[in-house]
Design a protein around this motif. Structure first.
Motif, PDB file in Angstrom:
ATOM      1  N   ILE A 111      56.672 -66.998  44.471  1.00  0.00           N
ATOM      2  CA  ILE A 111      55.328 -66.644  44.005  1.00  0.00           C
ATOM      3  C   ILE A 111      54.827 -65.470  44.831  1.00  0.00           C
ATOM      4  CG2 ILE A 111      52.918 -67.361  43.776  1.00  0.00           C
ATOM      5  CD1 ILE A 111      53.808 -70.160  43.222  1.00  0.00           C
ATOM      6  N   ALA A 112      54.361 -64.423  44.143  1.00  0.00           N
ATOM      7  CA  ALA A 112      53.668 -63.304  44.782  1.00  0.00           C
ATOM      8  C   ALA A 112      52.270 -63.270  44.191  1.00  0.00           C
ATOM      9  CB  ALA A 112      54.400 -61.993  44.545  1.00  0.00           C
ATOM     10  N   ILE A 119      44.781 -67.858  47.507  1.00  0.00           N
ATOM     11  CA  ILE A 119      44.141 -69.116  47.929  1.00  0.00           C
ATOM     12  C   ILE A 119      44.582 -70.249  47.016  1.00  0.00           C
ATOM     13  CG2 ILE A 119      41.948 -70.275  48.349  1.00  0.00           C
ATOM     14  CD1 ILE A 119      42.487 -67.981  50.261  1.00  0.00           C
ATOM     15  N   ALA A 120      44.522 -70.003  45.703  1.00  0.00           N
ATOM     16  CA  ALA A 120      44.949 -71.028  44.747  1.00  0.00           C
ATOM     17  C   ALA A 120      46.413 -71.407  44.979  1.00  0.00           C
ATOM     18  CB  ALA A 120      44.747 -70.527  43.320  1.00  0.00           C
ATOM     19  N   THR A 121      47.246 -70.411  45.335  1.00  0.00           N
ATOM     20  CA  THR A 121      48.669 -70.692  45.540  1.00  0.00           C
ATOM     21  C   THR A 121      48.890 -71.526  46.791  1.00  0.00           C
ATOM     22  OG1 THR A 121      49.270 -68.619  44.441  1.00  0.00           O
ATOM     23  CG2 THR A 121      50.938 -69.640  45.834  1.00  0.00           C
ATOM     24  N   ARG A 122      48.215 -71.182  47.890  1.00  0.00           N
ATOM     25  CA  ARG A 122      48.386 -71.997  49.103  1.00  0.00           C
ATOM     26  C   ARG A 122      47.890 -73.425  48.887  1.00  0.00           C
ATOM     27  NH1 ARG A 122      46.338 -71.265  54.347  1.00  0.00           N
ATOM     28  NH2 ARG A 122      44.555 -70.075  53.584  1.00  0.00           N
ATOM     29  N   ASN A 123      46.820 -73.592  48.127  1.00  0.00           N
ATOM     30  CA  ASN A 123      46.330 -74.934  47.817  1.00  0.00           C
ATOM     31  C   ASN A 123      47.373 -75.710  47.018  1.00  0.00           C
ATOM     32  OD1 ASN A 123      44.486 -77.079  47.721  1.00  0.00           O
ATOM     33  ND2 ASN A 123      43.578 -76.350  45.802  1.00  0.00           N
ATOM     34  N   TYR A 124      48.041 -75.012  46.069  1.00  0.00           N
ATOM     35  CA  TYR A 124      49.104 -75.653  45.296  1.00  0.00           C
ATOM     36  C   TYR A 124      50.261 -76.064  46.199  1.00  0.00           C
ATOM     37  CZ  TYR A 124      53.533 -75.642  42.747  1.00  0.00           C
ATOM     38  OH  TYR A 124      54.794 -75.954  42.294  1.00  0.00           O
ATOM     39  N   ILE A 125      50.683 -75.166  47.091  1.00  0.00           N
ATOM     40  CA  ILE A 125      51.814 -75.470  47.968  1.00  0.00           C
ATOM     41  C   ILE A 125      51.482 -76.643  48.884  1.00  0.00           C
ATOM     42  CG2 ILE A 125      53.243 -74.572  49.859  1.00  0.00           C
ATOM     43  CD1 ILE A 125      53.008 -71.799  48.572  1.00  0.00           C
ATOM     44  N   LYS A 126      50.258 -76.676  49.411  1.00  0.00           N
ATOM     45  CA  LYS A 126      49.894 -77.708  50.389  1.00  0.00           C
ATOM     46  C   LYS A 126      49.583 -79.049  49.753  1.00  0.00           C
ATOM     47  CE  LYS A 126      46.881 -78.705  54.313  1.00  0.00           C
ATOM     48  NZ  LYS A 126      45.935 -78.139  55.311  1.00  0.00           N
ATOM     49  N   ASN A 127      48.880 -79.052  48.625  1.00  0.00           N
ATOM     50  CA  ASN A 127      48.302 -80.300  48.119  1.00  0.00           C
ATOM     51  C   ASN A 127      48.837 -80.775  46.771  1.00  0.00           C
ATOM     52  OD1 ASN A 127      46.418 -80.645  50.331  1.00  0.00           O
ATOM     53  ND2 ASN A 127      45.281 -78.896  49.469  1.00  0.00           N
ATOM     54  N   SER A 135      60.148 -71.300  47.018  1.00  0.00           N
ATOM     55  CA  SER A 135      61.057 -70.885  48.090  1.00  0.00           C
ATOM     56  C   SER A 135      60.440 -69.803  48.965  1.00  0.00           C
ATOM     57  CB  SER A 135      62.365 -70.375  47.493  1.00  0.00           C
ATOM     58  OG  SER A 135      62.133 -69.257  46.644  1.00  0.00           O
ATOM     59  N   ILE A 136      59.689 -68.886  48.366  1.00  0.00           N
ATOM     60  CA  ILE A 136      59.106 -67.751  49.089  1.00  0.00           C
ATOM     61  C   ILE A 136      57.712 -67.492  48.534  1.00  0.00           C
ATOM     62  CG2 ILE A 136      59.304 -65.277  49.565  1.00  0.00           C
ATOM     63  CD1 ILE A 136      62.368 -65.603  49.161  1.00  0.00           C
ATOM     64  N   PHE A 137      56.738 -67.238  49.437  1.00  0.00           N
ATOM     65  CA  PHE A 137      55.383 -66.894  49.019  1.00  0.00           C
ATOM     66  C   PHE A 137      55.002 -65.574  49.664  1.00  0.00           C
ATOM     67  CE2 PHE A 137      50.642 -67.504  49.818  1.00  0.00           C
ATOM     68  CZ  PHE A 137      50.293 -66.983  48.587  1.00  0.00           C
ATOM     69  N   VAL A 138      54.635 -64.596  48.809  1.00  0.00           N
ATOM     70  CA  VAL A 138      54.183 -63.288  49.277  1.00  0.00           C
ATOM     71  C   VAL A 138      52.706 -63.158  48.939  1.00  0.00           C
ATOM     72  CG1 VAL A 138      54.528 -60.796  49.194  1.00  0.00           C
ATOM     73  CG2 VAL A 138      56.481 -62.337  48.883  1.00  0.00           C
ATOM     74  N   SER A 139      51.884 -62.942  49.967  1.00  0.00           N
ATOM     75  CA  SER A 139      50.430 -62.863  49.817  1.00  0.00           C
ATOM     76  C   SER A 139      49.982 -61.421  49.988  1.00  0.00           C
ATOM     77  CB  SER A 139      49.761 -63.759  50.870  1.00  0.00           C
ATOM     78  OG  SER A 139      48.377 -63.496  50.955  1.00  0.00           O
ATOM     79  N   PHE A 140      49.360 -60.863  48.948  1.00  0.00           N
ATOM     80  CA  PHE A 140      48.797 -59.516  49.002  1.00  0.00           C
ATOM     81  C   PHE A 140      47.269 -59.609  49.130  1.00  0.00           C
ATOM     82  CE2 PHE A 140      52.854 -58.719  46.983  1.00  0.00           C
ATOM     83  CZ  PHE A 140      53.222 -57.443  47.399  1.00  0.00           C
ATOM     84  N   TYR A 190      57.040 -67.147  54.314  1.00  0.00           N
ATOM     85  CA  TYR A 190      55.761 -66.493  54.079  1.00  0.00           C
ATOM     86  C   TYR A 190      55.776 -65.036  54.536  1.00  0.00           C
ATOM     87  CZ  TYR A 190      53.323 -70.897  53.062  1.00  0.00           C
ATOM     88  OH  TYR A 190      52.894 -72.074  52.498  1.00  0.00           O
ATOM     89  N   LEU A 191      55.280 -64.154  53.661  1.00  0.00           N
ATOM     90  CA  LEU A 191      55.009 -62.761  53.986  1.00  0.00           C
ATOM     91  C   LEU A 191      53.592 -62.436  53.558  1.00  0.00           C
ATOM     92  CD1 LEU A 191      55.705 -59.706  54.601  1.00  0.00           C
ATOM     93  CD2 LEU A 191      56.550 -59.584  52.225  1.00  0.00           C
ATOM     94  N   THR A 192      52.792 -61.820  54.443  1.00  0.00           N
ATOM     95  CA  THR A 192      51.482 -61.312  54.031  1.00  0.00           C
ATOM     96  C   THR A 192      51.479 -59.794  54.144  1.00  0.00           C
ATOM     97  OG1 THR A 192      50.320 -61.277  56.181  1.00  0.00           O
ATOM     98  CG2 THR A 192      50.434 -63.397  55.003  1.00  0.00           C
ATOM     99  N   ILE A 193      50.812 -59.147  53.207  1.00  0.00           N
ATOM    100  CA  ILE A 193      50.693 -57.687  53.176  1.00  0.00           C
ATOM    101  C   ILE A 193      49.212 -57.344  53.040  1.00  0.00           C
ATOM    102  CG2 ILE A 193      51.218 -55.608  51.857  1.00  0.00           C
ATOM    103  CD1 ILE A 193      53.897 -56.843  51.119  1.00  0.00           C
TER     104      ILE A 193
END
Length: 706
Positions: A111-112, A119-127, A135-140, A190-193
């Motif tokens: 997911i990118a 925010i919605a993606t991290r909530n999905y991954i956590k809860n 497998s990989i989350f890229v946050s822009f 995790y990668l943040t940009i």
């Protein structure tokens, strides 16, 4: 004075709506791979509060241009469901991920996400279980610690004002960040940009996640350019390539089914370079359904299954010791207890669009005929005027045509091919007039399923355009798309084709259907070259072959098949075909017109499966069929029909026309085989002279054949 004027000027947004449109969410859906070739994990791209799919197109195009399969990267949704409640947004992502995994056969997705979508993606991954499926989350440019301008969010942007926006952080955001800011790590990488000139997700370091594998800052990028900048996109791509080596599972490199009596032995080989295989899953569709997870370790698999009589299709996947599952390997169709003669394809009805005529769709029919489809089972239906009127009325005529084809051919179902606006009529027929029971596959080429940006040019000319053209969608299209965009699925299989250079069905993704078995994107193709392009035509062929239910309608026993021309001269044509058992030999017939009348070409019975017809006239077109002869002297039905124009060596051309290769083809000067020959020789868009020699066109001024 507007207290946010400085912010609007810096970001280039002249309205608050424009500012908020930059804090947005999109996503991409993935389709199952058609072969066992190794593939990247499916990738879902998500914008934020008020974005559109177009925001994420540069990211999609970058990945596709660097080897990602376009069929595994698709726009998903608009931002409407992403700006009210991050719990509902996370659940929507969960549903989308589950759909993608089911469609592709993959075990995990990448997911990118951009801006509020992170925010919605991290909530999905956590809860919501995403730590097992991502497998990989890229946050822009993610506002992971709130934003200093949160009070600029409008009352309608509830999530911004009450969940992730305020500084100090709300209890909701504190809970999301509690324990770890990178839930699922290290199984989720995790990668943040972020950009130094981002005045939306501000302060800049709100986009940093403690514990991420990498937090990367790009100088000079703002909230919008951070998802279009080449260096930022390259960083994302390289990060995915780095970590997918540890998250991508095995690959089934080959699979087959061998029939013996009432059993089929399924064999497969797997590449274990990413981890040892511990089990294989075999799924067979046919009279006896099979869904078998076999605990067989190693790179090679073999197992036999006892099956009832009938035709079968199936898939094989492998799972490694980390629980990662390979892409599917598609088994070739096979039969138990029935003659091994090839299957007859379902009849095909081809429909043109509102501004075309039957010649526009005919090249696809010609191509399929060259690939073994019978001309007698393919139907070009209706000129353009019939698709300019009321869509329901056209669909009712379509219903009558389908019934006529079924009666004529004796088939139980048809394949329906809709080009441009006729694709809308086709979906209406399937959804509302019983087409779900009579259509096995629906192929949409450049269909305006979500309106077109140029609808003002046609809505007053054609009544149908006033129904399917406008954006925002008319109530008619809202109703047609409601519930599902693919009525009858999975019984009815759906393929859409679209081209990046199509300025008629635009924006390009109007031609997609959510839930389709495959949405295929072709770089550089426009509205009409989608029909004539060899790769697009091959996609149609391969999709039909892969999804023919039960192998289509059976060919009568003892009928030769796959008749083809192997070569020709100015006075002869050489043929080959697939024979049948239990016959004395074959008779070859020729004719000067399609479908006869036929004249026998061989003086004595042909014992093999090839024959050269001689004594023909130069520069003339001939048609051929083959019949099998039994011991009692009776003959089978005709094989498929083929044609060839003989050469005219030494003649003087009567006419010369210079045009691009594809224009020669669409004008009828050369058939599909000639189109491929010339395109390969010169380039499909290259202008070349063709010389008319008798009834034949050639690129040789001496009148020698192509």
């Amino acid at each position: 004075m507007n207290p946010f004027r400085w912010l609007l000027d810096l970001t280039g947004h002249r309205s608050l709506a424009g500012l908020l449109a930059a804090i947005s969410i999109t996503a991409l859906t993935l389709m199952a791979p058609a072969s066992a070739q190794a593939a990247h994990n499916p990738i879902i791209l998500i914008p934020g509060m008020t974005g559109t799919p177009a925001n994420m197109y540069p990211m999609r195009d970058h990945l596709v241009s660097h080897g990602w399969d376009a069929n595994r990267v698709y726009p998903w949704t608009d931002s409407g469901q992403m700006n009210v409640d991050m719990e509902a947004s996370a659940q929507a992502i969960k549903a989308k991920v589950d759909q993608v995994l089911q469609q592709t056969g993959a075990r995990k997705v990448v997911i990118a996400a951009w801006s509020a979508g992170t925010i919605a993606t991290r909530n999905y991954i956590k809860n919501y279980g995403g730590d097992q499926k991502v497998s990989i989350f890229v946050s822009f440019a993610g506002p992971h610690h709130g934003i200093s301008i949160w009070q600029a969010c409008t009352q309608s942007n509830v999530a911004c004002r009450t969940q992730w926006g305020p500084i100090p952080n709300t209890p909701w955001l504190q809970a999301l960040n509690a324990g770890t800011e990178v839930p699922g790590w290290p199984n989720v990488r995790y990668l943040t940009i972020r950009g130094s000139m981002d005045f939306n997700a501000t302060p800049v370091d709100t986009a940093v996640l403690a514990g991420a594998d990498e937090n990367v800052l790009f100088n000079g990028l703002n909230h919008s350019t951070v998802i279009t900048d080449a260096a930022a996109l390259t960083k994302m791509r390289d990060f995915i390539l780095k970590w997918e080596k540890t998250t991508t599972g095995p690959t089934v490199t080959s699979c087959s089914a061998t029939v013996s009596g009432t059993s089929a032995t399924v064999k497969a080989s797997a590449d274990e370079s990413n981890g040892p295989v511990v089990s294989y899953r075999v799924q067979l569709s046919g009279p006896t359904g099979v869904d078998d997870v076999a605990s067989v370790a190693g790179a090679n698999f073999s197992k036999s299954y006892t099956l009832s009589d009938g035709a079968y299709t199936g898939t094989v996947t492998a799972t490694d010791n980390a629980g990662r599952t390979s892409p599917v390997c598609q088994l070739a169709r096979f039969s138990i207890g029935v003659p091994s003669t090839p299957a007859e394809h379902d009849p095909i009805v081809f429909m043109t669009g509102a501004s075309g005529d039957l010649s526009k769709i005919a090249p696809l029919k010609d191509y399929l005929q060259s690939q073994g489809w019978k001309a007698s089972r393919m139907f070009l239906w209706k000129d353009s005027s019939n698709f300019q009127g009321d869509v329901p009325a056209t669909a009712r005529e379509m219903s009558a045509k389908v019934d006529e084809v079924l009666r004529t051919t004796g088939a139980s179902k048809i394949v329906l091919v809709g080009f441009s606006s006729s694709a809308v009529s086709g979906r209406y027929y399937i959804k509302n007039l019983g087409g779900t029971q009579k259509v096995s596959q629906f192929i949409s080429i450049a269909g305006p399923h979500h309106g077109i940006s140029r609808y003002m040019e046609c809505q007053y000319l054609w009544r149908s355009c006033a129904q399917w053209g406008p954006i925002p969608l008319t109530p008619f299209m809202v109703e047609l798309n409601a519930g599902t965009e693919v009525p009858g699925s999975p019984t009815v299989k759906y393929l859409t084709l679209r081209g990046t250079a199509d300025t008629n069905a635009s924006p390009t993704d109007t031609a997609m259907l959510t839930g389709a078995d495959e949405n295929a994107l072709f770089q550089g193709l426009d509205h009409y070259t989608l029909i004539t392009n060899p790769q697009a035509q091959a996609k149609v062929r391969d999709f039909i072959l892969a999804h023919e239910e039960g192998g289509g309608d059976p060919v009568p026993d003892g009928v030769p098949s796959h008749l083809a021309v192997t070569s020709s001269t100015s006075n002869s044509v050489s043929l080959t075909w697939t024979g049948v058992s239990g016959v004395s030999g074959y008779n070859v017939y020729r004719a000067a017109a399609a479908n006869g009348p036929w004249t026998r070409a061989n003086a004595s019975l042909v014992g093999g499966t090839s024959f050269t017809v001689s004594g023909l006239s130069a520069g003339a077109t001939y048609y051929f069929v083959v019949r099998a002869q039994k011991s009692d002297g009776t003959e089978s039905a005709d094989s498929n029909q083929v044609s060839r124009t003989t050469g005219t060596d030494g003649q003087t051309p009567s006419e010369t026309v210079t045009a691009p290769v594809y224009t020669h083809y669409t004008a009828g000067r050369v058939g599909y085989a000639g189109y491929i020959t010339l395109g390969t020789r010169y380039g499909y868009a290259t202008s070349i002279p063709l010389y008319r020699c008798g009834t034949m066109w050639t690129d040789k001024q001496s009148c020698a054949p192509l």
